[in-house]
Design an enzyme around this catalytic site. Sequence first.
Site, PDB file in Angstrom:
ATOM      1  NE  ARG A 117      48.171  38.709  35.662  1.00  0.00           N
ATOM      2  CZ  ARG A 117      49.063  40.183  34.764  1.00  0.00           C
ATOM      3  NH1 ARG A 117      49.130  40.031  33.763  1.00  0.00           N
ATOM      4  NH2 ARG A 117      48.950  40.939  35.811  1.00  0.00           N
ATOM      5  CG  HIS A 155      41.069  39.760  41.975  1.00  0.00           C
ATOM      6  ND1 HIS A 155      41.325  39.370  43.435  1.00  0.00           N
ATOM      7  CD2 HIS A 155      40.737  38.540  40.939  1.00  0.00           C
ATOM      8  CE1 HIS A 155      41.305  37.769  43.430  1.00  0.00           C
ATOM      9  NE2 HIS A 155      40.477  37.671  42.113  1.00  0.00           N
ATOM     10  CD  GLU A 156      47.465  38.339  40.698  1.00  0.00           C
ATOM     11  OE1 GLU A 156      47.156  38.601  41.758  1.00  0.00           O
ATOM     12  OE2 GLU A 156      48.645  38.342  40.741  1.00  0.00           O
ATOM     13  N   GLY A 157      45.341  42.066  37.576  1.00  0.00           N
ATOM     14  CA  GLY A 157      45.312  42.994  36.058  1.00  0.00           C
ATOM     15  C   GLY A 157      44.592  42.723  35.901  1.00  0.00           C
TER      16      GLY A 157
END
Lengths: 597, 597
Positions: free
Chosen positions: A306, A449-451
């Site tokens: 993140r 993306h990535e949460g």
Amino acid sequence: MRSSLILSRRDLDFLLHEWLGVEDLVKRPRYAEHSRETFDAVLDLAEQIATEHFAPHNRTADENEPRMVDGKAVLVPEVKQALDVFVEAGLMAGEFDEEYGGMQLPHVVGQAVFAWFKAANVGTSAYPFLTMGNARLLLAHGSREQIDTYVRPEIEGRWFGTMALSEPQAGSSLADITTRAVPQDDGTYRLTGNKMWISGGDHELTENIVHLVLAKIPGGPPGVKGISLFIVPKFLVDEDGSLGERNDVVLAGLNHKMGYRGTTNTLLNFGEGVHTPGGQPGAVGYLVGEPHRGLTYMFHMMNEARIGVGMGATVLGYTGYLHALEYARTRTQGRRAGAKDPDSRPVPIIGHPDVRRMLLAAKSYAEGGLALGLYCARLVDEEQTAETEEERARAHLLLDTLTPIAKAWPSQWGPVADDLAIQVHGGYGYTRDYPVEQFYRDNRLNPIHEGTNGIQALDLLGRKVVARGGAGLRLLAETIGATTARAAGTQWAGLAADLDAAVARTGSVTATLWGTGDPDVALANASVYLEAVGHLVVAWLWLEQALACEGSTDAFHEGKRAAARYFWRWELPRTRAQFDLLESLDRTVLDTDEACL
Amino acid sequence: MRSSLILSRRDLDFLLHEWLGVEDLVKRPRYAEHSRETFDAVLDLAEQIATEHFAPHNRTADENEPRMVDGKAVLVPEVKQALDVFVEAGLMAGEFDEEYGGMQLPHVVGQAVFAWFKAANVGTSAYPFLTMGNARLLLAHGSREQIDTYVRPEIEGRWFGTMALSEPQAGSSLADITTRAVPQDDGTYRLTGNKMWISGGDHELTENIVHLVLAKIPGGPPGVKGISLFIVPKFLVDEDGSLGERNDVVLAGLNHKMGYRGTTNTLLNFGEGVHTPGGQPGAVGYLVGEPHRGLTYMFHMMNEARIGVGMGATVLGYTGYLHALEYARTRTQGRRAGAKDPDSRPVPIIGHPDVRRMLLAAKSYAEGGLALGLYCARLVDEEQTAETEEERARAHLLLDTLTPIAKAWPSQWGPVADDLAIQVHGGYGYTRDYPVEQFYRDNRLNPIHEGTNGIQALDLLGRKVVARGGAGLRLLAETIGATTARAAGTQWAGLAADLDAAVARTGSVTATLWGTGDPDVALANASVYLEAVGHLVVAWLWLEQALACEGSTDAFHEGKRAAARYFWRWELPRTRAQFDLLESLDRTVLDTDEACL
């Protein structure tokens, strides 16, 4: 020397050395072989390779996105050429242990190095980004044999890796994945299912691809507690490390995106019967660690991933800012305000206050985000190599608290920097003859993306600030308090006072939100909370940077002060209305019936 | 009937009839032939043609942008097919006088009609948008003969028109244009020069193109006072109206943009010698009105053009919102907050508060912007057809004051609605399989063209609010005050009180800014001023809408109330920090040396 439009080495040196004191790390055993010189050398190398091999095909890869030909993803050849140079220079191995052929660079230096590649060409740099994350996860949770078989070739850059989490019906909600992994007598598993949004899921850049796949073992617990993690290589690997049979992982389609086009983004089918390794149906997978702990392993690596996404968003904004600055210095148009003589010469547009406003805003977002990313990367080093257990735990807690901000804040404001960069260029910025429109399109992926940023907001308010009785938030407040204390008696005392007030406000607002006993009210306002705390954190890091300028009055340091002042006067005050809203326990969103939208 | 994802007819009916009382206009002589039924019929027609002929090729035109082939701009055939249907239905003529074959629709109805086409396909709709603006300008300032020769074929849709203002070195600064127009013995002019960013500058959609070109007559005054306006047709027109020789206007290049790709955007060369009409060098041009008054004529039409751009930005945001709403109602993922049972079924994502927050925000921007655009269009009707001179002057003054806001506010927040629409879609929204990413790219042009938002800010603070001793701002305050007075005793009294406070604040801040005697300080903060006043104006129009809902409690009207409450609680408070900043006469931007950026 003409300064780079990719990133500012001057700023990186400031952040790493004048501010974060990265050189101190060489006193630690892990980094004992390093020095300012080795750090400088690898940064020089990164700038050179990014400039010569990554930046030149950024537009080419955007205009010629991966195509599916005979079931394979075909990329423009420049991608492989650039990545070969990157690997050859040892950069894939940069942060890894010497025992694997790595340089054992501190993470903060590794992030600064990698920032050059993301800023120069985010599409091409995604392949090593994913591979490094994949390798790190396996180093932490894989078996010795798995490390030798899969990680070594990754660090050597011979194989690349992916993270295969999402499915068409399950993006943010991993609990709902349906890929199945059935145990076999020989200890392996056979996987069947479809994975969506898999970046780097297929290509001919390397001879093998190591997929890390989340799947459910039948009979396991329902929901997220029943998810396990598997290594599923594109080609099975023989005992001597040579490639064996083709595994049943098949490219089912490519996603065609608005930006980030250089990165193959795929739909992958596992175990559909196209290949039958060992004469049996199903894709062969190898369990990583223990069953049902897959999500825990993934989350273990999530902080770094993140922060990495946040860094990507920042540096895309940063390169946009640098391009806009260059344009504003060279493009002439209009007159200085008050110059009524129509015969006077047009001035460079940087002379117009509104253009300087846009540049200053973009600078404050880009450099503020870079400070945030490198600060967090420095915390990763503390978490892993600080001398005492207490220091390591402290770094871990602070990092954990900051992670949703380090992902979401740059993902929100990096694109704003690119938006401003287009605006500074006027009509030219909207054309594909200038690179800023691509930065803008590329950067739009980062809040997703990535949460998604909404997920980050739930993570911050729903987990991070309430965990351990609010210890994370208290530690953040203490850490900011230590900075504001240092500002006493300086020209920054006013900013420090505003920060102290905002920190106090964060504490009371958090208590108010959770004091209702109704988590819905709290969580319905999580995104505003994330935005407000994010702005507070970046304002703090601007105070940190301003204090690090003490005693220096050259243009570079004055520029830092100007951006700090801008962030204080123009940006931090946004949080007041946000805290007011939060404190009012507003129910507008909760009470709006779906049918009324 | 499945509701449209292009625009909401229900909302248009609300705005036009429940709020703006457009039917009252039919009492005026100009609109005496009209009725609610004729307005409804043309709106029905617009929705049908937009749905059947404009929306279907929106993506096609984006993916197959105009190409230059043998010196001509070649478009996909769907563009001409759609425009032929549009013209055939009489929609080009909608607002024009019956004497020219028009329908004499009120401008506010014309804008509502045209909104369907912009929302369905902004690229294709640009051709009639430009043609109508061109025709209106010539009707106001052209000679009888020019009207008969050029405007009639435009209203009939046989010829299209352009506005050729900018040059490669002169975008925002028209004072610096260098195109020359040399008078000839026969009363015509010969033009030479290069024009940039000319939308619709070349195509084969119509047999002729009527360029309206700004140029300087040698010997005229320097700067903007020496600019004249010319008709320069692509083909010269014989006395009987048939096409004659090819004029020397040559397509020199196409601009390749991030979005808005369906609209040919050209570089045009005038008088380069490719053609020599009448055997002489130079492009033949016909002076419109008097010499040196070109910019005045242009600005006369600017209000309507700028409102039109604002409407385009709004409806691109609006269609994004509707697509996101539809997606959120059908896409299932995750559980309701608090539902811990992992076996429970995933819910439509509209059930998640953060998704509803994004939808509510997008709704407040899209519907708020539409209210603003239609309110201003209604003012155009008042300006032109109100009974008394006083009413007409009042409408003119209010419209003049609101115009920079009507252009800039939707250009800022319409793209935010599209940004939120992508976010609601998650990864799917970032792909080209869904339309929202195109709306986002298309909409990014709107803060740039027709006067950048920075130019609008200078117009508002530097001209509009100071002209006539501040009469415009006073009139705006009075008008808002009349609304807040009506809110007394209703559930909206709180919003009204906040609005009154913001209006008072606007007055004092304006006085403070201009009270310094240093215009630089004022104008350096013009963009924040525009943002704050824009938000205030839209909050006022939300109060107007909320009051218009009185007595209705169905889902549609409750939705209006929810969005009004959202704008009040979540958006209007942003202005406090902006007014604080303005009042502090902040010099951060002004005092930042260019070398420090």
